[in-house]
Design an enzyme around this catalytic site. Sequence first.
Site, PDB file in Angstrom:
ATOM      1  N   SER A 554      41.566  -7.269 -33.610  1.00 51.44           N
ATOM      2  CA  SER A 554      41.220  -5.943 -33.111  1.00 51.44           C
ATOM      3  C   SER A 554      41.612  -5.857 -31.632  1.00 51.44           C
ATOM      4  O   SER A 554      42.785  -6.038 -31.304  1.00 51.44           O
ATOM      5  CB  SER A 554      39.736  -5.653 -33.343  1.00 51.44           C
ATOM      6  N   ASP A 640      42.494   0.722 -42.709  1.00 51.54           N
ATOM      7  CA  ASP A 640      41.748   0.485 -41.472  1.00 51.54           C
ATOM      8  C   ASP A 640      41.679   1.779 -40.665  1.00 51.54           C
ATOM      9  O   ASP A 640      42.701   2.353 -40.296  1.00 51.54           O
ATOM     10  CB  ASP A 640      42.433  -0.616 -40.662  1.00 51.54           C
ATOM     11  N   HIS A 674      38.976  -2.487 -41.798  1.00 54.16           N
ATOM     12  CA  HIS A 674      39.088  -3.231 -40.552  1.00 54.16           C
ATOM     13  C   HIS A 674      38.638  -4.679 -40.689  1.00 54.16           C
ATOM     14  O   HIS A 674      39.163  -5.564 -40.020  1.00 54.16           O
ATOM     15  CB  HIS A 674      38.254  -2.526 -39.474  1.00 54.16           C
TER      16      HIS A 674
END
Length: 705
Positions: A554, A640, A674
Amino acid sequence: MSTPPVAKQVPFERVHHGDTVIDNYAWLADPKDPETIGYLEAENAYTSAMTAGLEDLRTAIFGEIKARTQETDLSVPVRKGVWWRYARTVEGQQYAIHCRRRVLDGETAPPLPEDGKPLDGEEVLLDGNELAAGAGFFSLGVLSVSPDQALLAYSTDFSGDERFTLRVKDLASGRTLPDEIPDTFYGCAWSLDGTALFYVTVDEAWRPYRVWRHLVGTPASADVLVFEEADERFWVGVGLSRSERYLYIRTASVLTSEWWLLDAATPTGDFAVVAPRRQGVEYDVEQAGDRLLILHNDGGAENFELATAPLPDAPGAGIPAPWTPLIPHRADTRLLGVDAFADYTVVYFRRDGLTGLRVLPAGGAGYDIAFPEPIYTVSPGANPEFAQATFRLGYNSMVTPGTVYDCDLATGSLTMLKQQPVLPAPDGGPFASADYEQHREWAVAPDGSRVPISLVCRTGTPRDGSAPCLLYGYGSYEHSIDPRFSISQLSLLDRGFVYAIAHVRGGGELGRSWYTHGKLLAKKNTFTDFVACARHMVSAGWTSADRLVARGGSAGGLLMGAVANLAPSAFAGIVAEVPFVDTLNTILDPSLPMTVTEWEEWGDPLHDPAVYAYMKSYAPYENVTADSYPAIFAITSLHDTRVSYHEPAKWTARLRAAARGGPFLLKTEMEAGHGGRSGRYDAWREEALVLAWIAETATARPAAD
């Protein structure tokens, strides 16, 4: 398939602040374009071919993770009223089963059978395996029992886009009620009588901005909007206080927050603001009897202080500052949270790079809960009851498995309830913490700042540079990557690896200033800190550059992309998971999820030319060069919402077109979000692939003599 895919180039012009940029891979941002899906599938096929030789190692590591994990297990039950609540897992099943059991007469300690089997008298609240049957992805967003213990609110996501359908279950009959609310966000709150359920929805940019009131048994079309946040920088959440006296709404940006309260017994009333928002002032509220505890940074309290304030006399009256200090601000201690109970207050804090808990008895002297190891992580556990004499907490270190304790708040004594079982690996002996050692090292950044590193290895690992090493980093949002135990990491440690965490600026490990010096126009400190940590690991003899692999996800994936450009020769390989690597293009587009809310973290390049120039100078996708790069493994998910799949897809395409070195691999989960794969066995298989790639990459060259 040994030849990598080549993405077509379609020039797209971007013009901002007089700067013209041609983006040849912007077309990959359209998931509805068949060519986009075709390209992602081609990349998956190439990655499969390039990692086919890892299959034996991947299978072995998966077997180790699985063997070391007690698959049929039971969490420590948490008491709420006359019920124990817990979750359990069953060997061979992907998801947890959420359960409850009545408290027996005279029962004061939580029941915890060693075999992890169901407790006698168990009631199943929700079985994730039943809900997920036939689905490629499954996630729970909400799991909340009403205060009268009669109803269960739960929400499900079957694609990974974090848009949930909210439902209500009658626990007496086991029947799911007709109530069904689509497209909700995380979080909900019950009224005291269980007749009303409050929930959150998002706008077109996936920003949670509205709170609704739903009356059980009525259609969703009749739900009432009770709060709407107009400022696009702010996110909204809803909840119920521990005492169940107040419903609350919290709305916050990166820099500012505001709380609203409503008597939980009058759910059709109006929420009243605690203190109107002021730019740069953050505060959190905890109700404690006839007063509020307020954790805030007003008046220059950078690391926050804890104050008290009386509850408002009338709805809408608010709570004027200044508030009465209870724990004054300290430059060396970052206050993180507070839990209020009838006779005690427990404060969660961070000092010297470690977490801690402080107990404040009503009218008595406070004390810090003591722990024996020099490096560890401690955090509050589940403590739902307002009138309780013990405090549930979680503890672990890089060599101590996750441990659940109850702390006697009157004495500070700890009772261990359970420690995460670590079973023997195939062909291996039992796990023993003494077989591993943990250390704290300090790297020196280019500006002289000392950057902490936490590391773990097998006892006796050589310090001659021969050991392979995995260095993890994040460094954003004041989110700290604390030293923790990991079963999966044992597979690397037992293969001679050193595992290290670089606690770089942008995180919160050393207080609020550690965060502020790694964001906005100081963001590059995050990247140079990480490179300094990598070079320290080499100079200290823990590893060598050709045996060092970096990993981050991320915003930590942005870190990976940035250091790949900044110091490609410092690493043998880089793993970038759901990486935020097309940073500038994303933050320039306010229609994308989270962009406007992110401007206080990264800066606003759309309106500020200085921010634009600064972000352009470090954004990974913008700065790929013809240099020789290490091997890179990028992993993403098609659905995501937080970091779009197209960011690593574009980055990989540009690396192939412009850079040397590699190989550059891209793996896209076609049914995930995610967090990657949702089932535990699926997640272990994916982790085994990543660890196998790391192991091969870090040991591809023989260790230097």
